[in-house]
Design a protein around this motif. Structure first.
Motif, PDB file in Angstrom:
ATOM      1  N   LEU A  35       0.828  -1.218   0.000  1.00  0.00           N
ATOM      2  CA  LEU A  35       0.000   0.000   0.000  1.00  0.00           C
ATOM      3  C   LEU A  35       0.852   1.254   0.000  1.00  0.00           C
ATOM      4  O   LEU A  35       0.535   2.242  -0.672  1.00  0.00           O
ATOM      5  N   LEU A  36       1.932   1.257   0.756  1.00  0.00           N
ATOM      6  CA  LEU A  36       2.816   2.417   0.794  1.00  0.00           C
ATOM      7  C   LEU A  36       3.530   2.620  -0.539  1.00  0.00           C
ATOM      8  O   LEU A  36       3.724   3.763  -0.981  1.00  0.00           O
ATOM      9  N   LEU A  37       3.898   1.536  -1.197  1.00  0.00           N
ATOM     10  CA  LEU A  37       4.612   1.653  -2.465  1.00  0.00           C
ATOM     11  C   LEU A  37       3.702   2.093  -3.605  1.00  0.00           C
ATOM     12  O   LEU A  37       4.069   2.959  -4.404  1.00  0.00           O
ATOM     13  N   PHE A  38       2.537   1.513  -3.717  1.00  0.00           N
ATOM     14  CA  PHE A  38       1.683   1.759  -4.881  1.00  0.00           C
ATOM     15  C   PHE A  38       0.521   2.709  -4.607  1.00  0.00           C
ATOM     16  O   PHE A  38       0.030   3.354  -5.520  1.00  0.00           O
ATOM     17  N   GLY A  39       0.024   2.756  -3.407  1.00  0.00           N
ATOM     18  CA  GLY A  39      -1.135   3.580  -3.106  1.00  0.00           C
ATOM     19  C   GLY A  39      -2.424   2.816  -3.332  1.00  0.00           C
ATOM     20  O   GLY A  39      -2.496   1.920  -4.163  1.00  0.00           O
TER      21      GLY A  39
ATOM     22  N   ARG B 134      -4.132   3.190  -6.996  1.00  0.00           N
ATOM     23  CA  ARG B 134      -3.466   2.425  -8.056  1.00  0.00           C
ATOM     24  C   ARG B 134      -3.717   0.927  -7.896  1.00  0.00           C
ATOM     25  O   ARG B 134      -3.908   0.217  -8.880  1.00  0.00           O
ATOM     26  N   LEU B 135      -3.733   0.438  -6.662  1.00  0.00           N
ATOM     27  CA  LEU B 135      -4.025  -0.973  -6.428  1.00  0.00           C
ATOM     28  C   LEU B 135      -5.458  -1.314  -6.813  1.00  0.00           C
ATOM     29  O   LEU B 135      -5.731  -2.381  -7.339  1.00  0.00           O
ATOM     30  N   ARG B 136      -6.392  -0.381  -6.553  1.00  0.00           N
ATOM     31  CA  ARG B 136      -7.787  -0.619  -6.906  1.00  0.00           C
ATOM     32  C   ARG B 136      -7.947  -0.724  -8.424  1.00  0.00           C
ATOM     33  O   ARG B 136      -8.619  -1.613  -8.925  1.00  0.00           O
ATOM     34  N   THR B 137      -7.291   0.183  -9.164  1.00  0.00           N
ATOM     35  CA  THR B 137      -7.395   0.115 -10.625  1.00  0.00           C
ATOM     36  C   THR B 137      -6.681  -1.122 -11.162  1.00  0.00           C
ATOM     37  O   THR B 137      -7.155  -1.740 -12.117  1.00  0.00           O
TER      38      THR B 137
END
Length: 82
Positions: free
Chosen positions: A16-20, A23-26
């Motif tokens: 989560l810290l790396l990608f946000g 961005r993970l949801r998309t």
């Protein structure tokens, strides 16, 4: 010696810290759409094969190197997009 719940949570926080979260949801929705498209394409192929055999087409499958006999009952043309 498996992975515990705490180790999974730490990995999740790092990701989560790396990608946000956005961005993970998309990324997850894109991956889900790809899997759904793959499944529907696999289902379309199965449905098409079943429909052809019900239409009365006769095809004999033999090992390579031998003649394949078959009967064509209809002619379909497809247009390729360029």
């Amino acid at each position: 010696m498996g992975i515990s719940i705490w180790q999974l949570l730490i990995i999740l926080v790092i990701v989560l810290l790396l990608f946000g979260a956005k961005r993970l949801r998309t990324l997850g929705s894109d991956l889900g759409g790809a899997v759904k498209g793959f499944r529907s394409a696999m289902g379309d192929g199965d449905d098409k094969d079943a429909g052809e055999s019900q239409a009365g087409d006769h095809v004999e499958h033999k090992q390579s190197g031998q003649t394949i006999e078959g009967e064509v009952t209809s002619k379909e043309t497809t247009k390729h997009k360029t």
